[in-house]
Design an enzyme around this catalytic site. Structure first.
Site, PDB file in Angstrom:
ATOM      1  N   LYS A   1       0.792  -1.113  -0.012  1.00  0.00           N
ATOM      2  CA  LYS A   1       0.024  -0.033   0.072  1.00  0.00           C
ATOM      3  C   LYS A   1       0.904   1.199  -0.080  1.00  0.00           C
ATOM      4  CE  LYS A   1      -0.454  -0.511   4.995  1.00  0.00           C
ATOM      5  NZ  LYS A   1      -0.323   0.903   5.630  1.00  0.00           N
TER       6      LYS A   1
ATOM      7  N   ARG B   1     -10.035   0.696  14.962  1.00  0.00           N
ATOM      8  CA  ARG B   1      -9.738   1.565  13.560  1.00  0.00           C
ATOM      9  C   ARG B   1     -10.490   0.919  12.529  1.00  0.00           C
ATOM     10  NH1 ARG B   1      -3.731   2.058  10.990  1.00  0.00           N
ATOM     11  NH2 ARG B   1      -4.340  -0.342  10.291  1.00  0.00           N
TER      12      ARG B   1
ATOM     13  N   TYR C   1      16.944  30.507   6.446  1.00  0.00           N
ATOM     14  CA  TYR C   1      15.968  31.146   7.029  1.00  0.00           C
ATOM     15  C   TYR C   1      15.775  31.399   8.286  1.00  0.00           C
ATOM     16  CZ  TYR C   1      13.296  30.721   2.806  1.00  0.00           C
ATOM     17  OH  TYR C   1      12.884  31.222   1.385  1.00  0.00           O
TER      18      TYR C   1
ATOM     19  N   MET D   1      12.558  24.488   1.210  1.00  0.00           N
ATOM     20  CA  MET D   1      11.652  23.592   0.261  1.00  0.00           C
ATOM     21  C   MET D   1      12.374  22.893  -0.453  1.00  0.00           C
ATOM     22  SD  MET D   1       8.427  25.005  -1.872  1.00  0.00           S
ATOM     23  CE  MET D   1       7.559  26.076  -0.487  1.00  0.00           C
TER      24      MET D   1
END
Lengths: 343, 343
Positions: free
Chosen positions: B34, B125, B240, B287
């Site tokens: 998956k 779940r 940053y 990023m």
């Protein structure tokens, strides 16, 4: 059934217009569309922005420039922030993607053609140092760059002294290039005011609805389908590691979506929403599934929304301990994407 | 130039064989594939595992089943964990993907055909509650499921009392289905021992080199290209928010790769490696770019590696405050993927 990601192209274009309106008529407003338009699909967002009037785009890699050029056609300019790396030359030439030359090595490797040059005004990430610019002034001028740029490290903190220091640094470094167009401001820089605008601004995050552009229109809605609903009794646990225990009988919905879809594992304090009603996530976010306390709902709808006008990318980012940028660029490949608006 | 992700299909197949060897000859070992084979490409990993002998696969969504069926052809079984959601029926039928029915609603919506049924043994779940199973025993038996399954919430903690509780719960719930094949164990369950193996195990993370399978062979190597190298002087900042300040003259490499590539923003304490030499990340992961202290290197190679046999997905996960599963499934779309091995 897959989760549904709805992307509002009109909101993106409106955000671009709103940012464009913050600078003088003489200042061009470009658009940063790297990282697949911040995760939203450069091949769709690019043409929408081009139709709205964007004439200059920025990407992070030559390969992204190729994808964008194929989508937007021959008209607009595309600049590549990473410049000219080994193996890039052919793609840059063939698709008319303009390298932003960042280093002495890149300048030396560059033969001829359209280019821009990046100056480092203090972030120490990409760009030429002041001493390098001073030494290479003649060579840079001879290249005839269409643009010299720099990038602000602290633009999302308007009062940070780094902003004025970088502004002064960029001014000093570019003084020998009076006739070359200049660009310093991304979204944060646009908001800092006209001193930072120069000839061209290059907003990114603000287009996609994120801070620091407080006035941005939200761009994305993310709806996760409910697989199953059950009652969990007092003392029963939910999810991996028995991380959550019911203090009272609780209605739990299991929805399709998880960290494999970019819903960060650290975002377990966030909510899902049904018609404005907040339903808290309980238990761990797992790979494909999230469990949600839907006790507050009279009926559980087929889908619950994780991103919307209340829980924006920045609100979700706060829950996850990160920034809206990472939420957007993390949006996964298993969503059924629906674009609304656009010309 | 893009970052390079190398995926070792032989290691995946060896991990499957090693997990298969931990259960008796009579126990089938399936493969969970998956989330696009945990981020590594189900259309490539699936056929490799099928060639290695996997006869039963598991996916999380009907749509993933379609992709996998197209890749592996008609032979192996494919079970879909999310079962039968609205709109799934046609794809399930057409591509012979077997729904794992999770709820009374899904059982009622199911018409006829191949199926499995999930029992909830305590994770709350997915799956039927014990009372629901008791009530629907005849109906479930009439469906003739190929498999009844349950899932362990705490299998990566071998001493957790939840394991034996879920084992007892599953045993009690499945006692009325003596002739139906049963499955309880994912990777963690395989390691818990033969009581947990039943007729079919379904390892996932262990195939892809992750904990809790300590003996797993690492599967991925991730190399990030260096864009630029500079000397940063004492007192200068990098990245940053001026997040890092040089305490001495430091050689900084800026590499192409960032959180848009699934390198979590929270992984800033990790290293990049050049021939086994650790080079610490400095400044914020941004990023598309990461800045790295390469002062320890005599020469900076064209690429630095983020994932390798030293800094595995689990080591990187520790730096990022998460688990190897999230590192793998987060691996982004901008990598140039290279598969090695396979039949």
């Amino acid at each position: 059934m897959q989760a549904k990601l709805t992307i509002d192209l009109n909101a993106i274009c409106d955000n671009w217009r709103a940012l464009d309106a913050l600078s003088a008529q003489s200042v061009e407003t470009g658009a940063v569309i790297k990282a697949d338009a911040y995760g939203l699909g450069a091949n769709i967002v690019g043409p929408a922005l081009a139709a709205a009037g964007v004439k200059t785009f920025f990407v992070a890699q030559a390969e992204e420039g190729v994808v964008l050029r194929r989508a937007i056609g021959a008209g607009p300019r595309i600049f590549n922030f990473s410049g000219l790396m080994a193996g890039d030359q052919q793609a840059l030439d063939e698709y008319n993607v303009i390298p932003v030359l960042n280093s002495v090595a890149q300048i030396n490797a560059f033969k001829t053609g359209r280019c821009a040059v990046q100056f480092d005004s203090g972030m120490n990430r990409l760009g030429l140092e002041p001493a390098e610019v001073a030494k290479l002034t003649g060579k840079i001028a001879a290249l005839g760059p269409e643009l010299v740029i720099s990038h602000l490290a602290c633009a999302d903190e308007p009062d940070h002294s780094m902003n004025t220091a970088q502004l002064a640094g960029f001014r000093a470094m570019s003084v020998d290039f009076p006739k070359t167009a200049k660009s310093l401001a991304a979204t944060g820089g646009v908001l800092l005011g006209s001193d930072y605008h120069y000839d061209l601004t290059r907003p990114g995050i603000g287009l996609y609805g994120g801070l620091p552009f407080v006035g941005a229109k939200p761009v994305v809605v993310l709806d996760l389908p409910v697989i199953q609903v059950r009652d969990v009794l007092v003392g029963e646990t939910v999810g991996y590691g028995n991380n959550w225990t019911a203090g009272k009988t609780t209605k739990i919905a299991t929805v399709s979506g998880g960290y494999a879809d970019g819903i960060l594992r650290s975002s377990g304090s966030a909510n899902l929403y049904a018609d404005g009603v907040a339903c808290p996530i309980v238990g761990r976010v797992s790979m494909d599934l999230i469990t949600v306390d839907v006790s507050a709902l009279k009926t559980v709808p087929p889908m619950l929304s994780l991103l919307n006008n209340v829980q924006t990318v920045d609100v979700l980012a706060d829950h996850a301990g990160t920034i809206g940028y990472e939420i957007l660029t993390g949006l996964g490949a298993r969503y059924k994407c629906r674009y609304i608006g656009g010309s």
